[in-house]
Every structure is written in C-alpha cells, then in structure tokens.
Motif scaffolding. Sequence first.
Motif, PDB file in Angstrom:
ATOM      1  N   LEU A  10       0.839  -1.202   0.000  1.00  0.00           N
ATOM      2  CA  LEU A  10       0.000   0.000   0.000  1.00  0.00           C
ATOM      3  C   LEU A  10       0.874   1.251   0.000  1.00  0.00           C
ATOM      4  N   GLU A  11       1.879   1.270   0.857  1.00  0.00           N
ATOM      5  CA  GLU A  11       2.774   2.425   0.923  1.00  0.00           C
ATOM      6  C   GLU A  11       3.501   2.631  -0.405  1.00  0.00           C
ATOM      7  N   TRP A  12       3.985   1.555  -0.997  1.00  0.00           N
ATOM      8  CA  TRP A  12       4.709   1.667  -2.270  1.00  0.00           C
ATOM      9  C   TRP A  12       3.806   2.183  -3.383  1.00  0.00           C
ATOM     10  N   ILE A  13       2.546   1.758  -3.381  1.00  0.00           N
ATOM     11  CA  ILE A  13       1.608   2.224  -4.415  1.00  0.00           C
ATOM     12  C   ILE A  13       1.276   3.697  -4.212  1.00  0.00           C
ATOM     13  N   LEU A  45      -5.160  -9.278  -3.091  1.00  0.00           N
ATOM     14  CA  LEU A  45      -6.621  -9.371  -3.182  1.00  0.00           C
ATOM     15  C   LEU A  45      -7.289  -8.225  -2.417  1.00  0.00           C
ATOM     16  N   LYS A  46      -6.736  -7.911  -1.238  1.00  0.00           N
ATOM     17  CA  LYS A  46      -7.284  -6.807  -0.454  1.00  0.00           C
ATOM     18  C   LYS A  46      -7.095  -5.477  -1.187  1.00  0.00           C
ATOM     19  N   LEU A  47      -5.929  -5.289  -1.776  1.00  0.00           N
ATOM     20  CA  LEU A  47      -5.664  -4.060  -2.532  1.00  0.00           C
ATOM     21  C   LEU A  47      -6.555  -3.978  -3.774  1.00  0.00           C
ATOM     22  N   LEU A  52      -6.906  -0.399  -5.738  1.00  0.00           N
ATOM     23  CA  LEU A  52      -5.525   0.032  -5.956  1.00  0.00           C
ATOM     24  C   LEU A  52      -4.742  -0.949  -6.816  1.00  0.00           C
ATOM     25  N   VAL A  53      -5.315  -2.116  -7.032  1.00  0.00           N
ATOM     26  CA  VAL A  53      -4.711  -3.149  -7.876  1.00  0.00           C
ATOM     27  C   VAL A  53      -5.811  -3.680  -8.785  1.00  0.00           C
ATOM     28  N   VAL A  54      -5.454  -4.004 -10.020  1.00  0.00           N
ATOM     29  CA  VAL A  54      -6.412  -4.616 -10.949  1.00  0.00           C
ATOM     30  C   VAL A  54      -5.840  -5.929 -11.465  1.00  0.00           C
ATOM     31  N   GLY A 146     -10.365   5.145   3.225  1.00  0.00           N
ATOM     32  CA  GLY A 146     -10.052   4.655   1.884  1.00  0.00           C
ATOM     33  C   GLY A 146     -10.016   5.770   0.860  1.00  0.00           C
ATOM     34  N   VAL A 147     -10.924   6.742   1.015  1.00  0.00           N
ATOM     35  CA  VAL A 147     -10.949   7.891   0.118  1.00  0.00           C
ATOM     36  C   VAL A 147      -9.656   8.682   0.239  1.00  0.00           C
ATOM     37  N   LYS A 148      -9.210   8.895   1.476  1.00  0.00           N
ATOM     38  CA  LYS A 148      -8.006   9.695   1.723  1.00  0.00           C
ATOM     39  C   LYS A 148      -6.756   9.039   1.128  1.00  0.00           C
ATOM     40  N   VAL A 149      -6.695   7.708   1.182  1.00  0.00           N
ATOM     41  CA  VAL A 149      -5.550   6.995   0.613  1.00  0.00           C
ATOM     42  C   VAL A 149      -5.457   7.254  -0.886  1.00  0.00           C
TER      43      VAL A 149
END
Length: 207
Positions: A10-13, A45-47, A52-54, A146-149
Amino acid sequence: MRDEAYNTLLEWIVLGKLEPDTKLKDQELSEVLGISRTPIREALLKLEDEGLVVTKANRWTQVAPINPIEAENIYSIGWTLECLALEQSVPLITSKDIAELEALNERFYRILGSGDKLAAIEADNEFHNKIIQLPGNAELVKMLEGVKVKIKRMELYYFQLNSRKPTSYEEHKQIIEALKRKNAVQAKEALKANWKNSLDRIRMNMN
C-alpha cells in the motif's frame, strides 16, 4: 505477514514506488519482501478490493492506473463526507480545537516552504483529519480512510508545490474563521471550496 505485505505494498503504491500499470508478480514480491507467496496474494486481493490493484483473470495483476475521471468521483465523495463531519462538529467545537487547527495550518504553511511534497501533503491531511475527528463519529472516519488513501496517491502523482502556496493555507484560514463564529453554512462553503480548488489544481497538472 499478510498485514505486513499489505501495508508495505500500500505504501509503495501510494508513494509511487510502484507506479500505475506496474505488473505485480507474487513470486518477485515474495523474494523482495522476504514473505511467502500466500500472504502476498492475500494482500493483493485486499488491494484489489480497494481499487488500488487490478487483475485480469489468469493473465496479470498490476497497479491500478490513475484515472482523471476517478479523481472527480473521489473528491466529490471526500468533500461531502468531510462537510458532514464539519456540520456535526460546529456545535461541539472549542477554543482549544480552534487553536489546534490554527497550529496545524501554520505548520502546513511552513512545510510548504520547505519543498517537501510528501510532508506538505501529510501536513494538509493532518489539518483535515482534525476536522474529521472533531465530532467523534468513528464510522465517518472509517468511511473517509479509503478515500483519503486514493487522494493522497493522486496528489503525490500530480500536485506541484507551487500550485498550493499560499492558496491552500488561505483557504484553511477561511474555514477556521467560520468555525470561530460557529457558522456552519460558511464553514462548509469554505471547506467545499478548498476541496474543489484542490481538484482544480490536480486538473491543471493532468493536462
């Protein structure tokens, strides 16, 4: 281990270490992170659930692209929820809360002058997070996380510091002044204008 993998990815993305459209292979990530492939897959899967991931079934997994249309949608959700938090907080706000908001805004201004984009965005978020937390509405805070991320990711990707100084700082001051008067209507108008102007600054850098 899944949480460790999730937090790292998450941090790297968000920070752009893994850029939009970067292919993600669980074996390679496993080797880099020193974590087995199963928690890597669970983290991906969570991302994916968070947008944030497809993934293309049985073909590839990659970092989600940053979509200009998505920016419009996410920002409108952000200002709507934060305006709700502000409305709920106006009857409860104290002089101590006002002083904390003023201190956070001054800190934001100082960091803007340092040229550190990540630190400036985080300082801006601290100001807005204070507003979100004022009414003590845990469900609202959770909805905005989640919006803020996603917004932070977009801001790091598109924003230029010179487009934020001193406009964001002055916009924050208008919010604070309305809160001092306990004027919910003006406070929400100033907050919404701050969000919309931030979106406009992103649009400028998309072109």
